[in-house]
Design a protein around this motif. Structure first.
Motif, short mmCIF file in Angstrom:
data_model
loop_
_atom_site.label_atom_id
_atom_site.label_comp_id
_atom_site.label_asym_id
_atom_site.label_seq_id
_atom_site.Cartn_x
_atom_site.Cartn_y
_atom_site.Cartn_z
N ALA A 225 1.17 -60.03 24.91
CA ALA A 225 1.09 -60.73 23.85
C ALA A 225 0.23 -60.36 22.98
O ALA A 225 0.58 -59.33 22.61
N ASP A 226 0.40 -61.66 22.07
CA ASP A 226 -0.02 -61.48 20.03
C ASP A 226 0.15 -60.33 19.92
O ASP A 226 -0.53 -59.73 18.59
N LEU A 227 1.93 -59.30 20.04
CA LEU A 227 1.91 -57.98 19.54
C LEU A 227 2.20 -58.64 17.86
O LEU A 227 2.58 -57.18 17.64
N GLU A 228 2.29 -59.40 16.80
CA GLU A 228 2.56 -59.73 16.08
C GLU A 228 1.31 -59.28 15.13
O GLU A 228 0.73 -59.05 14.09
N PHE A 229 0.19 -58.91 15.69
CA PHE A 229 -1.84 -58.57 14.96
C PHE A 229 -1.63 -57.27 14.96
O PHE A 229 -2.15 -56.69 16.31
N VAL A 230 -1.29 -56.78 13.98
CA VAL A 230 -1.68 -55.41 13.46
C VAL A 230 -2.71 -55.06 12.12
O VAL A 230 -2.07 -55.98 11.20
N GLN A 231 -3.43 -54.34 12.94
CA GLN A 231 -4.63 -54.27 11.99
C GLN A 231 -4.17 -52.63 11.17
O GLN A 231 -4.29 -51.21 11.95
N PHE A 232 -4.47 -52.41 9.45
CA PHE A 232 -4.58 -52.10 8.93
C PHE A 232 -5.74 -51.26 8.59
O PHE A 232 -6.41 -52.27 8.06
N HIS A 233 -6.19 -50.73 8.46
CA HIS A 233 -7.34 -49.72 8.11
C HIS A 233 -7.35 -50.03 6.86
O HIS A 233 -6.28 -49.16 6.26
N PRO A 234 -8.53 -50.45 5.78
CA PRO A 234 -8.20 -50.39 4.41
C PRO A 234 -8.30 -48.87 4.05
O PRO A 234 -8.00 -48.59 2.72
N ALA A 424 8.71 -54.68 6.65
CA ALA A 424 8.97 -56.29 7.71
C ALA A 424 7.92 -56.17 7.51
O ALA A 424 7.68 -57.85 8.06
N LEU A 425 6.74 -55.40 8.46
CA LEU A 425 5.72 -56.09 9.39
C LEU A 425 4.33 -55.42 8.40
O LEU A 425 3.85 -54.58 9.65
N GLY A 431 9.39 -64.27 6.32
CA GLY A 431 10.47 -64.11 7.12
C GLY A 431 11.74 -64.03 7.20
O GLY A 431 11.79 -63.05 8.16
N GLU A 432 12.17 -63.52 5.74
CA GLU A 432 12.86 -63.13 5.59
C GLU A 432 13.71 -61.17 5.84
O GLU A 432 14.48 -60.73 6.59
N THR A 433 12.76 -60.84 5.25
CA THR A 433 12.55 -59.27 5.99
C THR A 433 12.56 -59.03 6.82
O THR A 433 13.09 -58.23 7.44
N MET A 434 11.26 -59.79 7.41
CA MET A 434 11.12 -59.95 9.45
C MET A 434 12.48 -59.97 9.84
O MET A 434 13.28 -59.36 11.05
N HIS A 435 13.48 -61.09 9.48
CA HIS A 435 14.69 -61.48 10.41
C HIS A 435 15.83 -60.11 10.23
O HIS A 435 16.79 -59.68 11.04
N GLU A 436 15.69 -59.62 8.36
CA GLU A 436 16.90 -58.75 8.47
C GLU A 436 16.10 -57.44 9.50
O GLU A 436 17.08 -57.01 10.07
N ALA A 437 15.09 -57.09 9.48
CA ALA A 437 14.72 -56.57 10.54
C ALA A 437 15.18 -56.68 11.69
O ALA A 437 15.55 -55.01 12.80
N ILE A 461 7.33 -57.15 18.14
CA ILE A 461 6.61 -57.29 17.26
C ILE A 461 7.53 -57.87 16.25
O ILE A 461 6.79 -59.50 15.27
N ALA A 462 7.96 -58.08 15.77
CA ALA A 462 9.09 -58.49 14.53
C ALA A 462 9.10 -60.09 15.56
O ALA A 462 8.90 -60.99 14.71
N ILE A 463 9.53 -60.18 15.82
CA ILE A 463 10.06 -61.57 16.87
C ILE A 463 9.27 -61.85 17.21
O ILE A 463 8.51 -63.58 16.72
N ALA A 464 7.38 -61.63 17.72
CA ALA A 464 6.34 -62.50 17.96
C ALA A 464 5.83 -63.11 16.33
O ALA A 464 5.70 -64.03 16.36
N ALA A 465 6.32 -61.96 14.89
CA ALA A 465 5.55 -62.40 13.74
C ALA A 465 6.81 -63.67 13.75
O ALA A 465 6.02 -64.43 12.05
#
Length: 513
Positions: A225-234, A424-425, A431-437, A461-465
């Motif tokens: 579930a919710d694989l698209e949510f990746v947190q980047f520490h600033p 891509a992520l 969307g274009e970059t994720m599709h290619e990934a 992750i890419a599919i979910a995103a």
């Protein structure tokens, strides 16, 4: 490969020896349990790198409702409120539990717990140990507790490679170590394998934290579930070291500000400033870097010569990089840090596969939603370890002796896909970059090889995103910048992800104009 298996009497097998795994094992005592560690205990996990603390509403001006409100706000509409309330209410007791296991938290001169402030918290509620070395202190105390607990069998330098499922239920864990492979028969397996940061070029996670548990769960047929949510520490320390050293949010909580190479503070007009939610701050830093500027965290005015006293571990890391934070701004950049998504679990940590639980970052409990509130993660894994252990202990125990004949895949290696994943992520997606990934990742994800597990996790992750056609929390799409009023949590299985990927690979990506 035919594996002669020793009967372990159905003992639960915990895969992962970070804080989540050790806490679950300790909570199961005195029931016998097997703890798998793919390295020496206390090395190779994200746990010992954690600088932040545990969030708990312990201050006189604080309370559970304030903590709940801050968590829901950070989660940007996708938290499960019941889970949030249950976790927040259990947080103060989690601190006491860790103290009973030997963790010494920082205290003021009057003996009260020292409470820190971090981004998007409305009150000081972060409990630390040894200043900025909370993870190290927790890991050290829990290792000592685990080693003196006779019911815990520790298998070090042994890595789980597959979960064997028969009739929809877990029956064995296939693992490999220096001396060969073995199948451990069990009806109860707990994933406590950490996150996915090792899929990215810039990450605060060890390279081996590439989503191992997610791949194991997906191969076993579990729902994610919710694989698209990746947190980047600033604010990771910008330099060649990997994993990238973290410059804790607590430094900003003490008043440090972000500046560009000209010395200008670029978050002055942002609500919350440097203590805005992490996704907001990470995107602001990313935009500066994308414009060709460098970014620095400036603690000279707020801490100056006191920096080393307040943050000794960070000060040491900075000095090794040639930076004195008392007199120099600290070069920083965003880095993949935490995964809000994971194995979909219920209130007891159970997955959709019978006999499989998940605890810690590998699990999606509903606490974090689209964007984790700082220092809620350590709190979550300590709290939920108790719930998982109780559920595991209460599950039916079936003793079997198995001779398993199964393929033992090679040791996973994510190095070949990091550039694809990072492009891509990352912080801003299209969307274009994720599709290619997806097209690039599919061949590796669909075949057994050293790169198949990491490629599969990245693919999912890419599919979910791609499916989330909006921007929310840590998921930001330049081609879908608005929010969807009807957005919900996402769900994927291995079969649905591969079907979606195959369909996408047959279509050319839509080129933006």
């Amino acid at each position: 490969m035919s594996l002669d298996v020793h009967d372990i009497a159905g003992a639960p097998v915990i895969i992962g020896s970070g804080i989540a795994g050790m806490m679950t094992a300790l909570r199961l005592a005195p029931e016998p349990v097997v703890l798998l560690s793919n390295a020496q205990l206390g090395t190779g996990s994200c746990s010992e790198l954690a600088q932040g603390g545990l969030a708990a509403s312990l201050g006189r001006d604080d309370g559970p409702e304030l903590h709940v409100g801050d968590t829901l706000a950070a989660g940007d509409g996708l938290c499960e409120e019941t889970t949030v309330r249950r976790t927040v209410r259990a947080a103060p007791e989690a601190i006491k539990t860790l103290e009973r296991f030997g963790v010494a938290f920082d205290r003021r001169a009057d003996g009260a717990l020292r409470l820190g402030l971090e981004a998007a918290h409305s009150q000081r509620r972060i409990v630390h140990a040894a200043g900025d070395a909370t993870g190290r202190e927790l890991v050290s105390a829990l290792i000592a507790a685990v080693r003196r607990t006779p019911s815990i069998t520790i298998l070090e330098n042994v890595e789980a490679r597959r979960l064997i499922v028969e009739g929809g239920s877990i029956v064995a864990v296939v693992a490999a170590g220096h001396t060969g492979a073995v199948a451990l028969p069990t009806r109860r397996a707990v994933l406590a394998t950490g996150g996915i940061g090792g899929l990215f070029c810039y990450s605060t996670n060890p390279p081996g934290s590439w989503g191992h548990g997610l791949a194991l769960a997906a191969w076993a047929g579990a729902e994610l579930a919710d694989l698209e949510f990746v947190q980047f520490h600033p604010t990771a320390l910008d330099g060649p070291r990997r994993p990238m050293p973290l410059v804790s949010e607590a430094v900003r909580g003490e008043g440090a500000v972000l500046i560009d190479e000209r010395g200008e503070r670029f978050l002055a007009e942002t609500p919350g400033g440097e203590l805005a939610p992490r996704d907001v701050v990470a995107r602001a830093v990313w935009r500066q870097l994308a414009a060709g500027r460098r970014v620095f965290l400036d603690a000279r005015q707020c801490l100056g010569p006191r920096f080393g006293e307040r943050f000794p571990a960070i000060a040491d890391l900075c000095r090794k990089a040639g930076v004195d934070p008392a007199t120099d701004p600290i070069p920083v950049r965003p880095a993949a840090h935490y995964h809000m998504g994971g194995v979909a679990v219920d209130a007891t940590g159970r997955s959709s596969v019978e006999g499989l639980w998940a605890c810690g970052e590998v699990a999606r409990t509903g606490l974090h939603g689209a964007n984790r509130l700082a220092s809620n993660s350590l709190t979550e894994l300590v709290v939920t370890a108790s719930w998982v252990a109780e559920s595991v202990a209460g599950a039916s125990l079936t003793r079997r002796r198995h001779i398993c004949s199964t393929f033992v895949p090679p040791r996973p290696d994510p190095s070949a896909i990091r550039a694809v994943v990072s492009a891509a992520l990352g912080i801003i997606r299209h969307g274009e970059t994720m599709h290619e990934a997806v097209t690039t990742l599919l061949p590796s994800a669909a075949h057994d090889s050293a790169g198949s597990g990491p490629a599969l996790v990245a693919l999912m992750i890419a599919i979910a995103a791609l499916r989330r056609e909006e921007s929310r929390g840590a998921h930001c799409r330049s081609d879908f910048p608005s929010r969807d009023a009807d957005a919900r949590s996402s769900r994927l299985t291995l079969s649905s992800a591969l079907q979606a990927a195959a369909a996408l690979s047959c279509r050319a990506p839509v080129r933006s104009t």
